[in-house]
Design a protein around this motif. Sequence first.
Motif, PDB file in Angstrom:
ATOM      1  N   LEU A   1       0.858   5.650  -0.512  1.00 13.57           N
ATOM      2  CA  LEU A   1       0.204   6.942  -0.638  1.00 13.57           C
ATOM      3  C   LEU A   1       1.297   8.006  -0.569  1.00 13.57           C
ATOM      4  O   LEU A   1       1.903   8.217   0.483  1.00 13.57           O
TER       5      LEU A   1
ATOM      6  N   ASN B   1       0.836  -1.197   0.000  1.00 14.24           N
ATOM      7  CA  ASN B   1       0.000   0.000   0.000  1.00 14.24           C
ATOM      8  C   ASN B   1       0.877   1.255   0.000  1.00 14.24           C
ATOM      9  O   ASN B   1       1.771   1.398   0.835  1.00 14.24           O
TER      10      ASN B   1
ATOM     11  N   SER C   1      -1.501   6.802  -5.314  1.00 13.59           N
ATOM     12  CA  SER C   1      -1.986   5.833  -4.338  1.00 13.59           C
ATOM     13  C   SER C   1      -2.096   4.467  -5.006  1.00 13.59           C
ATOM     14  O   SER C   1      -2.564   4.355  -6.142  1.00 13.59           O
ATOM     15  N   GLU C   2      -1.655   3.440  -4.294  1.00 12.40           N
ATOM     16  CA  GLU C   2      -1.860   2.066  -4.762  1.00 12.40           C
ATOM     17  C   GLU C   2      -2.229   1.215  -3.550  1.00 12.40           C
ATOM     18  O   GLU C   2      -1.559   1.279  -2.507  1.00 12.40           O
ATOM     19  N   THR C   3      -3.296   0.419  -3.705  1.00 15.22           N
ATOM     20  CA  THR C   3      -3.832  -0.361  -2.597  1.00 15.22           C
ATOM     21  C   THR C   3      -4.029  -1.804  -3.019  1.00 15.22           C
ATOM     22  O   THR C   3      -4.641  -2.078  -4.065  1.00 15.22           O
TER      23      THR C   3
END
Length: 388
Positions: free
Chosen positions: A229, A227, A260-262
């Motif tokens: 941000l 994750n 952002s990557e989740t």
Amino acid sequence: MGDKTRHLHARDKQSTHLRTTAVALLMTGIATPALAELKLQHSDDLWISVGGGIKFEQTSRQSDTDDSNEFNIASMRTYWAGQLNEYLKWSINTEKYEGDSVMMIDAIAQFDVDPAFRLWVGRTLVPTDRPSLNGPYSSLSWNQYRQPLFPAGYDGPAGRLGRSEGAVAFGTLDRVQYTVGIFEGAHGENNDDHNLLYAGRIAYNFLNVESLWGYYTGGTYYGKQGNILTAAVTLQSQKDATGSEQNPGDFLGYAFDIFSETVLDNNGVTTFEAGYKNLDSDYTLVSPPQDGLADCFCLFEGKSYYATAGYLFPQKMGLGQFQPYMRYTKNDPDDADSSDTTEWGVNYVINGNKATVNLHYVTGDANASGYAGGDTDVVSLGLMLQYY
């Protein structure tokens, strides 16, 4: 250029000569442009590697002035890198695109003293906003260059493909990643006093700290870094960077971007990126100096916005995973009408940014000049391969 490569080791590390067979294999790799990476290693601290990449596309275009179908090499690069000792490295990269001859885009002496402080000197990428730091091989969308560029991106007297001669210091301090540089920048007749370009970028990582190659970023990490941000601010400034010899003008630009990557519970990955750019140029393509455009290095003045969102499906289908995305760009010049473009696409991700097939549809009138072009609809099928 990565450690997961094919290694050729000299049998006798005390010898200063590489074996003839290793040299022959290196030349074989060079003869296959942009599609092979080899690493010749004399010791842990002394080595040289060769790699590259290619983007190939078939494009169908419809507009009021241009209906066409064509095959095109959007980009073809070779990557050369080496290390002389633990702290001293170098890299040379070349580019060939749209029928142009091969050009050297990077020639860097790299002093990697510590993760908190590294120094690159030579021809290298000017600290800039995230889309340009992503580059053509690490972005989420196929063609992200529909915003007005910083001066070094215009293939003019300020540089080429975002590069210029100068020096960059960068590093990571806990959650902060910084990049500052001094460059030649615009060096045409409008800059007789040889004023330098000053550029910097500072990013803060709220979650996992991005693992970067140098100070370059990515438009997606396919969930491999967990994750993320990150928010960042970029600034560039140069006196007498625009205009003509008789009427020089200054340039100031800044940008803000967020990434952002989740990784979701089902192992799918959502990616989001957005940015705002504000450029102040004393002379533009619409508002040139009194002596006209002929001898003017004229830029864009105004604002630009973009947003990109994508989702990587967790399931493999065949060799890879599908990653649909959408990108919207709007350019709002101070002295002309605004323009926008929407790109809908899907990546078939076989091996991250080393092997991807892309299909996308673009509609709108925005382009990299920042000023509106004709309304155009484009459908493109592309293949990207990299080995490093």
